[in-house]
Design an enzyme around this catalytic site. Structure first.
Site, PDB file in Angstrom:
ATOM      1  N   ASP A   1       0.111   2.028   4.947  1.00 53.87           N
ATOM      2  CA  ASP A   1      -0.554   2.865   3.957  1.00 53.87           C
ATOM      3  C   ASP A   1      -2.014   3.214   4.255  1.00 53.87           C
ATOM      4  O   ASP A   1      -2.729   3.697   3.370  1.00 53.87           O
ATOM      5  CB  ASP A   1      -0.390   2.292   2.541  1.00 53.87           C
ATOM      6  CG  ASP A   1      -0.722   0.824   2.453  1.00 53.87           C
ATOM      7  OD1 ASP A   1      -0.954   0.186   3.493  1.00 53.87           O
ATOM      8  OD2 ASP A   1      -0.734   0.297   1.322  1.00 53.87           O
TER       9      ASP A   1
ATOM     10  N   HIS B   1       0.878  -2.767   8.042  1.00 58.98           N
ATOM     11  CA  HIS B   1       0.965  -1.951   6.830  1.00 58.98           C
ATOM     12  C   HIS B   1       0.770  -0.460   7.137  1.00 58.98           C
ATOM     13  O   HIS B   1      -0.137  -0.071   7.872  1.00 58.98           O
ATOM     14  CB  HIS B   1      -0.017  -2.418   5.758  1.00 58.98           C
ATOM     15  CG  HIS B   1       0.213  -3.868   5.406  1.00 58.98           C
ATOM     16  ND1 HIS B   1      -0.678  -4.600   4.670  1.00 58.98           N
ATOM     17  CD2 HIS B   1       1.254  -4.709   5.683  1.00 58.98           C
ATOM     18  CE1 HIS B   1      -0.205  -5.841   4.519  1.00 58.98           C
ATOM     19  NE2 HIS B   1       0.969  -5.919   5.133  1.00 58.98           N
TER      20      HIS B   1
ATOM     21  N   ASP C   1       1.766  -6.112  -1.122  1.00 59.16           N
ATOM     22  CA  ASP C   1       2.343  -6.711   0.079  1.00 59.16           C
ATOM     23  C   ASP C   1       3.569  -7.573  -0.181  1.00 59.16           C
ATOM     24  O   ASP C   1       4.498  -7.601   0.619  1.00 59.16           O
ATOM     25  CB  ASP C   1       1.293  -7.575   0.794  1.00 59.16           C
ATOM     26  CG  ASP C   1       0.057  -6.782   1.175  1.00 59.16           C
ATOM     27  OD1 ASP C   1       0.126  -5.543   1.157  1.00 59.16           O
ATOM     28  OD2 ASP C   1      -0.971  -7.413   1.486  1.00 59.16           O
TER      29      ASP C   1
ATOM     30  N   CYS D   1      -3.431  -0.879  -1.666  1.00 53.97           N
ATOM     31  CA  CYS D   1      -3.181  -2.305  -1.413  1.00 53.97           C
ATOM     32  C   CYS D   1      -3.423  -3.151  -2.659  1.00 53.97           C
ATOM     33  O   CYS D   1      -2.702  -4.126  -2.914  1.00 53.97           O
ATOM     34  CB  CYS D   1      -4.111  -2.822  -0.334  1.00 53.97           C
ATOM     35  SG  CYS D   1      -4.002  -1.943   1.214  1.00 53.97           S
TER      36      CYS D   1
ATOM     37  N   ASP E   1       6.321  -7.000   5.243  1.00 54.13           N
ATOM     38  CA  ASP E   1       5.508  -6.985   4.033  1.00 54.13           C
ATOM     39  C   ASP E   1       5.854  -5.682   3.308  1.00 54.13           C
ATOM     40  O   ASP E   1       6.160  -4.673   3.963  1.00 54.13           O
ATOM     41  CB  ASP E   1       4.016  -6.980   4.369  1.00 54.13           C
ATOM     42  CG  ASP E   1       3.513  -8.311   4.935  1.00 54.13           C
ATOM     43  OD1 ASP E   1       4.305  -9.248   5.101  1.00 54.13           O
ATOM     44  OD2 ASP E   1       2.295  -8.388   5.205  1.00 54.13           O
TER      45      ASP E   1
HETATM   46  N1  NVA Z   1      -3.817  -2.334   8.977  1.00 53.89           N
HETATM   47  C1  NVA Z   1      -4.390  -1.209   8.286  1.00 53.89           C
HETATM   48  C2  NVA Z   1      -4.542  -1.507   6.829  1.00 53.89           C
HETATM   49  C3  NVA Z   1      -3.585  -0.861   5.960  1.00 53.89           C
HETATM   50  C4  NVA Z   1      -3.971  -0.925   4.517  1.00 53.89           C
HETATM   51  C5  NVA Z   1      -5.755  -0.915   8.815  1.00 53.89           C
HETATM   52  O1  NVA Z   1      -6.475  -1.865   9.096  1.00 53.89           O
HETATM   53  O2  NVA Z   1      -6.145   0.244   8.900  1.00 53.89           O
END
Ligand code: NVA
Length: 370
Positions: A255, A253, A122, A355, A200
């Site tokens: 990913d 995020h 991050d 992550c 991030d």
């Molecule tokens: N915000 C995303 C996490 C990404 C690693 C989720 O909660 O699915």
């Protein structure tokens, strides 16, 4: 006497940092650490990406240690990941110890504590041979790169680039007041406005010359524009930064939503990705299956879709979660060789394999995959 000119040491032919995508053969990686990680203290930025059942915990227990048994199990899994990576021939590096329980402040705000160094993906963005410290959205994470400074200095001394994006002010004005989280189909509603560039590093995913950034409650349009202009100033037309928008009610995020795993293979979240960019028209785009993670895992920071958050060791070998049978099957069907590792306990602390790590060096060079 005039001072002697400074003569920098000649840089090595090969930088210790070299990352162009998510899949070239992995040589060196940082694996995070749960040591001293604390519960995040409530602050306005949490209202966008976090999950409401945990708000009372952040509001009342912020800055305190996590339940010891939960943290111990997660730590064990993280150590297991480090051992597997080493057994696969990857050099594993770890963060320095930091006292995350200390409070700190700026002239505009104060934070009762930091957070931790469990998720190195991050705070540091690696592009080519350069590491960028990112302008993160949460005040509690303002000093998170302290845990990585010894490594950053080492990589820089050995020839890597190292820069910090503009340190954000994180004033109250940056965050929507009384924020109500978006409903399904309500795209583009975030807790951040565009008062200053924010992102991030995990809002970014790399695919050679094409870099994808998902707008979210930790990444605003100004953040995308900052990275776009920075790369253009430094590298001319080499990189194309694409801004994406997803249907995510807790956007943070990219990913676990949009993940180019290998040339020609894009893994996507089945509901969040409403439109795959045209550029992927010749790729095999496949949707992740429902995760198996049992409901008793509290998942303090994320959704249950951590089955997407895999880590590529090369174009074939992929670290994926033990127990996520549907995902493991899909990966095999698509020609990958999954290495299953238990990680559901780590998932409670902010993500999964992608992550919890930060690629530092992979073989290979910059390519265009489109
Ligand atoms: N915000 C995303 C996490 C990404 C690693 C989720 O909660 O699915």
């Amino acid at each position: 006497m005039r001072p002697a000119p400074i003569r920098p040491e000649p840089l090595p032919a090969r930088s210790p940092v070299n990352i162009h995508n998510e899949w070239d053969p992995l040589e060196e990686i940082i694996v995070g650490s749960l040591e001293g990680m604390v519960i995040p203290p409530w602050e306005p930025g949490l209202a966008g990406p976090m999950y409401e059942p945990h708000f009372p915990l952040f509001k009342t227990q912020g800055g305190k240690p996590w339940p010891a048994e939960l943290a111990r199990k997660a730590e064990q899994e993280l150590e297991g990941l480090a051992r597997v990576l080493e057994a696969e021939g990857v050099k594993v590096r770890r963060p320095a110890k930091v006292d995350w329980s200390k409070n700190f402040s700026s002239p505009d705000w104060s934070s009762p504590s930091g957070l931790g160094a469990a998720n190195p993906r991050d705070s540091l963005l690696v592009i080519g041979n350069e590491i960028i410290e990112t302008p993160m959205a949460w005040r509690s994470r303002y000093f998170e790169t302290l845990a990585f400074k010894p490594l950053l200095k080492e990589y820089w001394a050995a020839g890597a680039g190292w820069i910090s994006a503009p340190r954000p002010q994180l004033h109250d004005d940056l965050y929507a007041k009384d924020f109500v989280q978006p409903k399904k189909g309500e795209l583009g509603k975030f807790v951040l406005n565009d008062h200053e560039p924010i992102f991030d590093a995990a809002d970014v995913i790399k695919c050679g010359r094409d870099i994808f950034m998902g707008l979210s409650s930790t990444c605003n349009h100004a953040g995308v524009e900052w990275l776009r202009r920075y790369l253009r100033d430094r590298h001319g037309d080499t990189y194309r930064v694409h801004e994406l928008l997803f249907d995510d009610q807790h956007p943070m995020h990219i990913d676990a939503t949009f993940y180019p795993l290998a040339p020609g293979k894009l893994l996507v979240h089945p509901e969040r990705v409403v439109k795959v960019p045209e550029i992927f028209k010749d790729w095999d785009v496949f949707r992740a299956p429902e995760p198996h993670i049992p409901d008793e895992h509290p998942l303090y920071f994320s959704s249950k879709w951590m089955n997407l958050n895999v880590l590529m060791i090369d174009e074939k070998r992929v670290i994926a979660t033990q127990g996520e049978e549907r995902t493991l099957e899909l990966l095999k069907k698509k020609g990958f060789e999954p290495i299953p590792i238990p990680f559901w306990n780590f998932n409670n602390f902010g993500g999964s394999f992608h992550c919890a790590t930060l690629d530092i060096r992979r073989q290979g060079s910059l390519q265009s995959y489109f």
